[in-house]
Design an enzyme around this catalytic site. Structure first.
Site, PDB file in Angstrom:
ATOM      1  CE  LYS A  18      -1.671   1.782   3.992  1.00  0.00           C
ATOM      2  NZ  LYS A  18      -0.718   2.186   4.955  1.00  0.00           N
ATOM      3  CG  ASP A  35      -4.555  -4.099   4.859  1.00  0.00           C
ATOM      4  OD1 ASP A  35      -4.210  -4.302   5.892  1.00  0.00           O
ATOM      5  OD2 ASP A  35      -5.473  -3.615   4.607  1.00  0.00           O
ATOM      6  CG  HIS A  36       0.770  -4.553   7.942  1.00  0.00           C
ATOM      7  ND1 HIS A  36       0.641  -3.137   7.771  1.00  0.00           N
ATOM      8  CD2 HIS A  36       1.113  -4.395   9.498  1.00  0.00           C
ATOM      9  CE1 HIS A  36       0.578  -2.442   8.926  1.00  0.00           C
ATOM     10  NE2 HIS A  36       0.730  -3.113   9.677  1.00  0.00           N
ATOM     11  CE  LYS A  81      -1.183  -5.640  12.768  1.00  0.00           C
ATOM     12  NZ  LYS A  81       0.180  -5.170  13.499  1.00  0.00           N
ATOM     13  CD  GLU A  92       0.030   4.038  13.974  1.00  0.00           C
ATOM     14  OE1 GLU A  92       0.901   3.544  13.902  1.00  0.00           O
ATOM     15  OE2 GLU A  92      -0.458   4.951  13.312  1.00  0.00           O
ATOM     16  CG  ASP A 102      -1.152   6.001   6.723  1.00  0.00           C
ATOM     17  OD1 ASP A 102      -0.384   5.262   5.937  1.00  0.00           O
ATOM     18  OD2 ASP A 102      -0.917   5.800   7.991  1.00  0.00           O
ATOM     19  CG  HIS A 107      -4.221  -0.923   7.951  1.00  0.00           C
ATOM     20  ND1 HIS A 107      -3.837  -1.952   6.962  1.00  0.00           N
ATOM     21  CD2 HIS A 107      -3.316  -0.306   8.427  1.00  0.00           C
ATOM     22  CE1 HIS A 107      -2.536  -1.484   6.879  1.00  0.00           C
ATOM     23  NE2 HIS A 107      -2.129  -0.427   7.426  1.00  0.00           N
ATOM     24  CE  LYS A 156       0.801   7.766  11.464  1.00  0.00           C
ATOM     25  NZ  LYS A 156       1.255   6.307  12.019  1.00  0.00           N
ATOM     26  CE  LYS A 159       1.864  -0.819  18.082  1.00  0.00           C
ATOM     27  NZ  LYS A 159       1.156  -0.324  16.822  1.00  0.00           N
TER      28      LYS A 159
HETATM   29  C1  BG6 Z   1       0.849   1.464   8.050  1.00  0.00           C
HETATM   30  C2  BG6 Z   1       0.742   2.832   8.217  1.00  0.00           C
HETATM   31  O1  BG6 Z   1      -0.012   0.782   6.998  1.00  0.00           O
HETATM   32  O2  BG6 Z   1       0.603   0.798   9.307  1.00  0.00           O
HETATM   33  C3  BG6 Z   1       1.378   3.572   9.272  1.00  0.00           C
HETATM   34  O3  BG6 Z   1       1.191   3.463   6.900  1.00  0.00           O
HETATM   35  C4  BG6 Z   1       1.054   2.959  10.554  1.00  0.00           C
HETATM   36  O4  BG6 Z   1       1.235   4.972   9.098  1.00  0.00           O
HETATM   37  C5  BG6 Z   1       1.255   1.350  10.499  1.00  0.00           C
HETATM   38  O5  BG6 Z   1       1.767   3.657  11.630  1.00  0.00           O
HETATM   39  C6  BG6 Z   1       0.578   0.739  11.769  1.00  0.00           C
HETATM   40  O6  BG6 Z   1       0.820  -0.588  11.857  1.00  0.00           O
HETATM   41  P1  BG6 Z   1       0.943  -1.575  13.022  1.00  0.00           P
HETATM   42  O7  BG6 Z   1       1.155  -2.754  12.656  1.00  0.00           O
HETATM   43  O8  BG6 Z   1       2.051  -0.864  13.984  1.00  0.00           O
HETATM   44  O9  BG6 Z   1      -0.443  -1.256  13.644  1.00  0.00           O
END
Ligand code: BG6
Length: 501
Positions: free
Chosen positions: A154, A183-184, A188, A222, A241, A246, A346, A351
């Site tokens: 992304k 989409d990481h 998870k 975050e 973002d 996500h 953010k 977190k």
């Molecule tokens: C990314 C965003 O896709 O995901 C970042 O571009 C964000 O801005 C991050 O910090 C958050 O990922 P995670 O896995 O730390 O929640």
């Protein structure tokens, strides 16, 4: 049945960049330690930077030192791991780079006496993706549909039109089945568990609907600011973002209908159905369904942190949102009029990623009011990170002769139950690409449907400069407008439970 991984060559475009360093190196190394790489496996790192295989190896080593949870790296293991890593320095716009890559791929396969899977991982800024995809196309590196795969990170476009254009560029060169859009969040462990929780148990599905559920809250907060990514983030903002990808994917997993089988397209079809059912946002309603915020200076863990507008790469009068909250409705039989509230930001107070399902109150209270001073409707929270688990909140009678009920929790945690490390998202995703399993990746129609939903908000925000930015101090839970967004429905945000530091 465990799928066997075939001989694989991973080609990383942008191999000296941040993503390779922080995420890919630890993921590949952990897969190696876990014995999950194929026996015949090699990595070609490609980058425009001058360099050598030794420099590339050192860069990966630095990534492991900084970001891997793999403990001390012993010399012997490292030597074995790096035996098949090599570096190619080249300009992504130069056809000679791809010709050289092709020669090296062929030479290695000849040495292996095997045809390998080729994974082209685009760990590059979005601006260069088109050039690389075209380079791959011209060099005919991806014409074998069974063996060549392209992994794209992304952002998938900046808006609907650019996402459609990007998908067009990709599908002009490869088939949709060869594209793995990352989409990481989908990698998870706890996110994958949502489907198991919902569809591998009989208990929850019968109540997973508008009759029993009052609303759903999805929070991804975050503590970090924009870190070193100010110049990217200035053109993105929280909606693009985080929410477009996500949080929308999380919403889909909570709202989708049961899949018939665990098949990539079956699951992705069910998710697209959710996106298509989301009620379109009309211009006159934007202010009541979407709010934005930007962090000012504030205090986090005893340290004063700068305002977003003072971060490097950020304009001093920036109108980019670092916080966004939206209310979405899914117009279908199951979810009619059940709001899904999504928020992310953010520099917030902690977190946490979690989804909270708030059930409706009991229809009739049989207990005397004196016995139930703290009565709360049931709540189910899926903790995605940093805590990984599920918490069910219900009423219980307190011990003793008097009748007194209090809310209590039934709590499952991965840590206590499985006593094992959950793989990092990138380990799961890389492994799936090698296996050719696209279940956890985004299909073009998902990406485009998600952009379509958010376009009215993006357009409205682009056309009106927020007069109140910055509107939340760092270390708080976002702007007051976010409270108003949910309070207008007579509800409030559930305060996430933060893990003890
Ligand atoms: C990314 C965003 O896709 O995901 C970042 O571009 C964000 O801005 C991050 O910090 C958050 O990922 P995670 O896995 O730390 O929640």
């Amino acid at each position: 049945m465990t799928l066997q991984k075939k001989p694989t060559i991973l080609v990383i475009f942008g191999s000296m960049g941040d993503l390779t360093w922080r995420k890919l190196a630890p993921a590949i190394y952990n897969l190696f330690l876990a014995g999950q790489l194929p026996e015949q496996f090699a990595v070609f790192g490609l980058d425009i930077k001058e360099g050598s295989t030794d420099v590339f190896r050192q860069r990966l080593k630095d990534g492991l030192d900084g970001f891997c949870n793999c403990g001390d790296i012993d010399e012997e293991t490292w030597t074995a791991f790096t035996a098949n890593l090599s570096y190619i320095s080249g300009d992504f716009a130069d056809p000679a780079t791809y010709a050289s890559l092709r020669d090296q791929l062929q030479a290695l396969e000849k040495k292996w006496d095997a045809s390998a899977i080729h994974v082209f991982y685009l760990a590059t800024p979005p601006g260069i993706v088109e050039t690389i995809v075209k380079g791959i196309g011209v060099a005919k590196l991806a014409h074998d549909k069974q063996r060549a795969r392209i992994v794209v990170e992304k952002p998938f476009g900046h808006d609907l039109a650019s996402a459609v254009a990007l998908n067009g560029v990709l599908t002009a060169v490869v088939d949709e089945s060869q594209i793995y859009r990352i989409d990481h969040y989908l990698g998870k462990e706890t996110v994958q568990n949502i489907l198991a929780f919902r569809f591998a148990n009989t208990l929850f599905e019968p109540i997973w609907n508008r009759r029993y559920i009052d609303h759903v809250q999805i929070t991804v907060s975050e503590e970090v600011g924009v870190e070193h990514r100010g110049s990217y983030y200035e053109h993105a903002g929280a909606l693009r973002d985080m929410i477009q990808n996500h949080l929308m994917q999380l919403l889909c997993l909570f709202a989708m209908e049961p899949m018939v089988s665990f098949d990539a397209d079956e699951i992705r079809n069910k998710k697209v159905d959710v996106l298509k059912a989301i009620r379109p946002i009309t211009d006159e309603h934007i202010h009541s369904v979407a709010v934005r915020g930007q962090y000012g200076t504030g205090w986090m863990q005893g340290q004063q942190v700068p305002a977003y507008r003072s971060e490097s790469g950020v304009a001093s009068d920036s109108a980019t949102e670092t916080f966004a909250a939206v209310k979405l409705l899914v117009d279908n039989w199951r979810w009619q009029d059940v709001p899904f509230y999504l928020r992310t930001g953010k520099r917030l107070g902690g977190k946490v990623s979690e989804a909270m399902i708030q059930f409706r109150p009991v229809p009739h209270r049989s207990f005397p009011a004196t016995a139930t001073p703290d009565w709360q409707p049931n709540r189910l929270t899926v903790h995605i990170q940093p805590e990984e688990g599920i918490r069910l909140h219900f009423q219980a009678k307190q011990p003793g002769s008097s009748l007194h009920l209090s809310p209590v929790d039934m709590h499952f945690t991965y840590r206590e139950t499985f006593k094992t490390r959950s793989p990092e998202a990138y380990e799961t995703l890389l492994s799936d690409v090698m296996l050719g399993d696209a279940t956890l990746f985004m299909r073009a129609d998902q990406v485009e449907a998600s952009w379509s939903i958010l376009m009215p908000i993006l357009n409205a925000w682009k056309n009106s400069v927020p007069a109140d930015f910055p509107n939340y101090p760092s270390g708080t839970w976002g702007p007051e407008a976010a409270q108003v967004l949910i309070a207008q429905d007579g509800r409030s945000w559930f305060q996430p439970i933060l893990e003890a530091r």
